[in-house]
Write a protein that holds these residues in place. Structure first.
Motif, PDB file in Angstrom:
ATOM      1  N   PRO A 196       0.837  -1.204   0.000  1.00  0.00           N
ATOM      2  CA  PRO A 196       0.000   0.000   0.000  1.00  0.00           C
ATOM      3  C   PRO A 196       0.874   1.258   0.000  1.00  0.00           C
ATOM      4  CG  PRO A 196      -0.555  -1.498   1.825  1.00  0.00           C
ATOM      5  CD  PRO A 196       0.780  -1.922   1.287  1.00  0.00           C
TER       6      PRO A 196
ATOM      7  N   ASP B  30      -0.838   8.492  -2.177  1.00  0.00           N
ATOM      8  CA  ASP B  30      -1.058   9.182  -3.438  1.00  0.00           C
ATOM      9  C   ASP B  30       0.126  10.130  -3.654  1.00  0.00           C
ATOM     10  OD1 ASP B  30      -3.024  10.201  -5.631  1.00  0.00           O
ATOM     11  OD2 ASP B  30      -2.268  12.010  -4.629  1.00  0.00           O
TER      12      ASP B  30
ATOM     13  N   TYR C  65      -4.526   3.142   2.840  1.00  0.00           N
ATOM     14  CA  TYR C  65      -3.935   3.061   1.496  1.00  0.00           C
ATOM     15  C   TYR C  65      -4.522   1.891   0.692  1.00  0.00           C
ATOM     16  CZ  TYR C  65      -0.359   6.526   2.876  1.00  0.00           C
ATOM     17  OH  TYR C  65       0.294   7.679   3.280  1.00  0.00           O
ATOM     18  N   THR C  66      -4.850   0.812   1.377  1.00  0.00           N
ATOM     19  CA  THR C  66      -5.431  -0.336   0.657  1.00  0.00           C
ATOM     20  C   THR C  66      -6.847  -0.005   0.174  1.00  0.00           C
ATOM     21  OG1 THR C  66      -4.078  -1.833   1.983  1.00  0.00           O
ATOM     22  CG2 THR C  66      -5.944  -2.804   0.816  1.00  0.00           C
TER      23      THR C  66
ATOM     24  N   ALA D  45      -6.704   2.375  -2.749  1.00  0.00           N
ATOM     25  CA  ALA D  45      -6.380   1.671  -3.998  1.00  0.00           C
ATOM     26  C   ALA D  45      -7.617   0.938  -4.518  1.00  0.00           C
ATOM     27  CB  ALA D  45      -5.238   0.685  -3.751  1.00  0.00           C
ATOM     28  N   LYS D  46      -8.346   0.290  -3.614  1.00  0.00           N
ATOM     29  CA  LYS D  46      -9.525  -0.475  -4.023  1.00  0.00           C
ATOM     30  C   LYS D  46     -10.569   0.418  -4.686  1.00  0.00           C
ATOM     31  CE  LYS D  46     -13.324  -3.237  -2.292  1.00  0.00           C
ATOM     32  NZ  LYS D  46     -13.851  -4.163  -1.316  1.00  0.00           N
TER      33      LYS D  46
ATOM     34  N   GLY E  53     -10.097   3.650  -5.790  1.00  0.00           N
ATOM     35  CA  GLY E  53      -9.586   4.656  -6.735  1.00  0.00           C
ATOM     36  C   GLY E  53      -9.703   6.078  -6.224  1.00  0.00           C
TER      37      GLY E  53
ATOM     38  N   LYS F 213      -7.876   9.265  -3.462  1.00  0.00           N
ATOM     39  CA  LYS F 213      -6.541   9.728  -3.046  1.00  0.00           C
ATOM     40  C   LYS F 213      -6.385   9.646  -1.537  1.00  0.00           C
ATOM     41  CE  LYS F 213      -6.110  13.051  -6.760  1.00  0.00           C
ATOM     42  NZ  LYS F 213      -4.869  13.644  -7.182  1.00  0.00           N
TER      43      LYS F 213
END
Ligand SMILES: O=P(O)(O)O[C@H]1O[C@H](CO)[C@@H](O)[C@H]1O
Ligand SMILES: O=c1cc[nH]c(=O)[nH]1
Length: 236
Positions: A127, A130, A186-187, A190-191, A193, A195
Protein backbone atom coordinates in the motif's frame (compact mmCIF):
# COMPACT_ATOMS: atom_id res chain seq x y z
CA UNK A 1 -27.19 7.88 6.24
CA UNK A 2 -24.89 4.88 6.39
CA UNK A 3 -24.71 2.19 9.05
CA UNK A 4 -22.29 4.11 11.29
CA UNK A 5 -22.77 7.71 10.11
CA UNK A 6 -26.02 9.63 10.55
CA UNK A 7 -25.08 12.47 8.15
CA UNK A 8 -27.62 13.18 5.41
CA UNK A 9 -26.38 12.98 1.81
CA UNK A 10 -24.36 16.09 0.94
CA UNK A 11 -23.37 16.82 4.55
CA UNK A 12 -19.84 15.44 4.14
CA UNK A 13 -17.25 17.18 1.93
CA UNK A 14 -15.30 15.36 -0.80
CA UNK A 15 -12.07 16.00 1.17
CA UNK A 16 -11.81 14.60 4.70
CA UNK A 17 -9.21 14.63 7.48
CA UNK A 18 -9.15 11.47 9.60
CA UNK A 19 -7.78 11.56 13.16
CA UNK A 20 -8.14 8.41 15.27
CA UNK A 21 -9.47 10.32 18.26
CA UNK A 22 -12.97 11.81 17.81
CA UNK A 23 -12.10 14.59 20.28
CA UNK A 24 -9.18 15.48 18.03
CA UNK A 25 -11.73 15.79 15.22
CA UNK A 26 -13.63 18.28 17.41
CA UNK A 27 -10.43 20.18 18.21
CA UNK A 28 -9.55 20.40 14.50
CA UNK A 29 -13.03 21.58 13.54
CA UNK A 30 -13.15 24.22 16.29
CA UNK A 31 -9.59 25.45 15.71
CA UNK A 32 -9.20 25.43 11.93
CA UNK A 33 -12.61 25.36 10.25
CA UNK A 34 -15.27 28.07 9.84
CA UNK A 35 -19.07 27.64 9.68
CA UNK A 36 -18.74 24.25 11.33
CA UNK A 37 -21.59 21.72 11.62
CA UNK A 38 -21.38 18.43 13.50
CA UNK A 39 -22.85 15.73 11.21
CA UNK A 40 -22.18 12.61 13.28
CA UNK A 41 -22.53 11.62 16.92
CA UNK A 42 -23.28 7.91 16.45
CA UNK A 43 -21.06 6.00 18.93
CA UNK A 44 -19.52 9.41 19.79
CA UNK A 45 -17.41 9.06 16.64
CA UNK A 46 -17.66 12.76 15.94
CA UNK A 47 -17.65 14.16 12.40
CA UNK A 48 -17.75 17.82 11.32
CA UNK A 49 -17.95 19.79 8.10
CA UNK A 50 -16.82 23.40 7.72
CA UNK A 51 -14.71 25.55 5.45
CA UNK A 52 -10.97 26.12 5.32
CA UNK A 53 -9.72 28.99 3.13
CA UNK A 54 -13.17 29.00 1.55
CA UNK A 55 -13.25 25.30 0.65
CA UNK A 56 -15.57 22.68 2.23
CA UNK A 57 -13.63 20.19 4.32
CA UNK A 58 -14.81 17.48 6.72
CA UNK A 59 -13.03 15.91 9.65
CA UNK A 60 -14.07 12.48 10.92
CA UNK A 61 -12.83 10.47 13.91
CA UNK A 62 -12.06 6.86 13.00
CA UNK A 63 -11.31 5.09 16.29
CA UNK A 64 -8.25 2.92 16.81
CA UNK A 65 -7.09 0.05 14.62
CA UNK A 66 -7.81 -1.19 11.12
CA UNK A 67 -11.31 -2.62 11.75
CA UNK A 68 -12.73 0.62 13.13
CA UNK A 69 -10.86 2.76 10.60
CA UNK A 70 -12.04 0.58 7.69
CA UNK A 71 -15.71 0.98 8.66
CA UNK A 72 -15.54 4.78 8.53
CA UNK A 73 -13.30 5.02 5.47
CA UNK A 74 -15.47 2.57 3.51
CA UNK A 75 -18.72 4.37 4.35
CA UNK A 76 -17.19 7.79 3.60
CA UNK A 77 -16.05 6.59 0.17
CA UNK A 78 -18.95 4.32 -0.84
CA UNK A 79 -21.92 6.06 0.78
CA UNK A 80 -20.82 9.71 0.75
CA UNK A 81 -18.57 9.96 -2.33
CA UNK A 82 -15.43 11.10 -0.49
CA UNK A 83 -12.50 11.41 -2.92
CA UNK A 84 -9.55 12.59 -0.79
CA UNK A 85 -8.69 11.17 2.64
CA UNK A 86 -5.82 12.37 4.81
CA UNK A 87 -5.09 10.61 8.08
CA UNK A 88 -3.71 12.92 10.79
CA UNK A 89 -2.50 10.56 13.48
CA UNK A 90 0.14 9.81 16.08
CA UNK A 91 2.80 7.11 16.06
CA UNK A 92 5.66 5.58 18.02
CA UNK A 93 9.17 5.93 16.52
CA UNK A 94 11.11 2.69 16.01
CA UNK A 95 14.28 4.16 14.49
CA UNK A 96 16.74 5.80 16.88
CA UNK A 97 17.35 8.92 14.76
CA UNK A 98 13.64 9.70 14.27
CA UNK A 99 12.91 12.58 16.63
CA UNK A 100 10.06 12.99 19.02
CA UNK A 101 7.51 15.53 17.63
CA UNK A 102 8.67 15.09 14.04
CA UNK A 103 5.97 14.84 11.40
CA UNK A 104 6.27 11.69 9.29
CA UNK A 105 4.78 11.29 5.82
CA UNK A 106 3.97 7.65 5.10
CA UNK A 107 5.13 6.96 1.55
CA UNK A 108 4.59 3.23 1.99
CA UNK A 109 3.44 0.94 4.75
CA UNK A 110 4.18 -2.54 6.13
CA UNK A 111 1.55 -4.41 8.09
CA UNK A 112 1.01 -7.50 10.22
CA UNK A 113 -2.74 -7.07 9.85
CA UNK A 114 -4.86 -10.11 9.20
CA UNK A 115 -7.40 -7.76 7.58
CA UNK A 116 -5.04 -6.77 4.77
CA UNK A 117 -3.74 -10.32 4.24
CA UNK A 118 -7.31 -11.37 3.37
CA UNK A 119 -7.31 -9.06 0.33
CA UNK A 120 -4.61 -11.03 -1.54
CA UNK A 121 -3.90 -14.46 -0.03
CA UNK A 122 -0.28 -15.42 -0.67
CA UNK A 123 0.65 -12.01 -2.10
CA UNK A 124 2.31 -9.18 -0.21
CA UNK A 125 0.49 -6.09 -1.55
CA UNK A 126 2.38 -2.79 -1.04
CA UNK A 127 0.00 0.00 0.00
CA UNK A 128 1.36 3.44 -0.99
CA UNK A 129 0.43 7.11 -0.63
CA UNK A 130 -1.06 9.18 -3.44
CA UNK A 131 2.02 10.76 -5.00
CA UNK A 132 0.45 14.18 -5.78
CA UNK A 133 -0.79 14.60 -2.21
CA UNK A 134 2.51 13.44 -0.76
CA UNK A 135 4.51 15.72 -3.04
CA UNK A 136 2.32 18.72 -2.25
CA UNK A 137 2.49 18.14 1.50
CA UNK A 138 6.26 17.72 1.31
CA UNK A 139 6.76 20.95 -0.69
CA UNK A 140 4.58 22.91 1.76
CA UNK A 141 6.54 21.50 4.71
CA UNK A 142 9.81 22.60 3.10
CA UNK A 143 8.45 26.14 2.54
CA UNK A 144 7.57 26.21 6.26
CA UNK A 145 10.95 24.81 7.28
CA UNK A 146 9.21 22.04 9.16
CA UNK A 147 11.17 19.01 10.31
CA UNK A 148 9.55 16.14 8.38
CA UNK A 149 10.53 12.70 7.10
CA UNK A 150 9.10 10.72 4.20
CA UNK A 151 9.31 6.92 4.20
CA UNK A 152 7.96 3.61 5.35
CA UNK A 153 5.78 3.04 8.44
CA UNK A 154 4.32 -0.06 10.06
CA UNK A 155 0.59 -0.51 10.68
CA UNK A 156 0.00 -3.07 13.40
CA UNK A 157 -3.04 -4.88 14.75
CA UNK A 158 -1.30 -4.54 18.13
CA UNK A 159 -0.59 -1.51 20.27
CA UNK A 160 1.05 -3.81 22.83
CA UNK A 161 3.18 -5.91 20.51
CA UNK A 162 3.63 -9.64 21.11
CA UNK A 163 6.72 -9.53 18.91
CA UNK A 164 8.83 -6.46 19.79
CA UNK A 165 11.92 -8.03 18.14
CA UNK A 166 10.18 -8.02 14.74
CA UNK A 167 9.11 -4.40 15.26
CA UNK A 168 12.63 -3.35 16.15
CA UNK A 169 13.96 -5.24 13.09
CA UNK A 170 11.65 -3.16 10.92
CA UNK A 171 13.38 -0.10 12.40
CA UNK A 172 16.74 -1.56 11.29
CA UNK A 173 15.27 -1.78 7.78
CA UNK A 174 14.46 1.94 7.78
CA UNK A 175 10.82 1.77 8.83
CA UNK A 176 10.24 5.00 10.75
CA UNK A 177 7.40 4.30 13.14
CA UNK A 178 4.47 2.12 14.14
CA UNK A 179 0.78 3.03 14.22
CA UNK A 180 -2.52 1.25 13.59
CA UNK A 181 -4.46 2.53 10.53
CA UNK A 182 -2.38 3.63 7.51
CA UNK A 183 -2.32 0.23 5.75
CA UNK A 184 -6.11 0.14 5.78
CA UNK A 185 -6.30 3.70 4.41
CA UNK A 186 -3.94 3.06 1.50
CA UNK A 187 -5.43 -0.34 0.66
CA UNK A 188 -9.01 0.98 0.61
CA UNK A 189 -7.91 4.03 -1.42
CA UNK A 190 -6.38 1.67 -4.00
CA UNK A 191 -9.53 -0.47 -4.02
CA UNK A 192 -11.89 2.46 -4.60
CA UNK A 193 -9.59 4.66 -6.74
CA UNK A 194 -9.45 7.63 -4.35
CA UNK A 195 -6.54 9.73 -3.05
CA UNK A 196 -5.00 9.11 0.35
CA UNK A 197 -2.13 10.29 2.50
CA UNK A 198 -1.14 9.53 6.08
CA UNK A 199 0.64 12.18 8.19
CA UNK A 200 1.81 11.11 11.64
CA UNK A 201 3.25 13.06 14.57
CA UNK A 202 5.77 11.10 16.63
CA UNK A 203 4.12 11.06 20.06
CA UNK A 204 6.47 8.57 21.70
CA UNK A 205 9.77 6.83 21.04
CA UNK A 206 9.78 3.06 21.33
CA UNK A 207 13.62 2.83 21.22
CA UNK A 208 14.49 5.57 23.73
CA UNK A 209 11.32 5.54 25.82
CA UNK A 210 10.81 9.31 25.40
CA UNK A 211 7.26 10.65 25.37
CA UNK A 212 5.76 14.01 24.49
CA UNK A 213 3.74 16.00 26.98
CA UNK A 214 0.14 16.61 26.03
CA UNK A 215 0.95 20.32 25.46
CA UNK A 216 3.80 19.45 23.08
CA UNK A 217 1.58 17.00 21.24
CA UNK A 218 -0.98 19.75 20.73
CA UNK A 219 1.52 22.26 19.25
CA UNK A 220 3.20 19.83 16.90
CA UNK A 221 -0.12 18.35 16.03
CA UNK A 222 -1.48 21.74 14.97
CA UNK A 223 1.42 22.20 12.53
CA UNK A 224 0.59 18.83 11.00
CA UNK A 225 -3.10 19.73 10.68
CA UNK A 226 -2.32 22.99 8.88
CA UNK A 227 0.00 21.11 6.56
CA UNK A 228 -2.70 18.51 5.83
CA UNK A 229 -5.37 21.17 5.23
CA UNK A 230 -3.15 23.22 2.91
CA UNK A 231 -2.13 20.10 0.98
CA UNK A 232 -5.73 19.13 0.30
CA UNK A 233 -7.15 22.57 -0.50
CA UNK A 234 -4.39 23.24 -3.01
CA UNK A 235 -5.11 19.97 -4.78
CA UNK A 236 -7.79 19.21 -7.34
O1 LIG B 1 -3.57 9.09 17.38
P1 LIG B 1 -4.30 8.12 16.47
O2 LIG B 1 -4.73 8.75 15.19
O3 LIG B 1 -5.45 7.42 17.17
O4 LIG B 1 -3.22 6.99 16.08
C1 LIG B 1 -2.48 6.17 16.96
O5 LIG B 1 -2.93 6.21 18.32
C2 LIG B 1 -3.72 5.04 18.63
C3 LIG B 1 -3.03 4.24 19.70
O6 LIG B 1 -2.85 4.99 20.85
C4 LIG B 1 -3.84 4.26 17.33
O7 LIG B 1 -5.04 4.61 16.68
C5 LIG B 1 -2.60 4.71 16.58
O8 LIG B 1 -2.62 4.52 15.20
O1 LIG C 1 0.09 2.86 17.51
C1 LIG C 1 0.84 3.57 18.18
C2 LIG C 1 0.68 4.97 18.33
C3 LIG C 1 1.56 5.69 19.08
N1 LIG C 1 2.57 5.05 19.68
C4 LIG C 1 2.73 3.72 19.56
O2 LIG C 1 3.65 3.14 20.15
N2 LIG C 1 1.88 3.01 18.80
Amino acid sequence: MSIHLEAPQGAIAEKVLLPGDPLRAKHIAETFLEDVQCYNQVRNMLGFTGTYKGERISVQGTGMGLPSFSIYATELIKDYGVKTLVRVGTCGAIQRDVQLREVLMAQGVCTDSSIISHFFPGISFSPIADFDLLHRAYMISKDRQMQVRVGNVHTSDYFYSENPEAVSRLGEFGVMAVEMETAALYTLAAKYGVKALSLLTVSDHIVTGEQTTSEERQTTFNQMIELALDAIVEGK
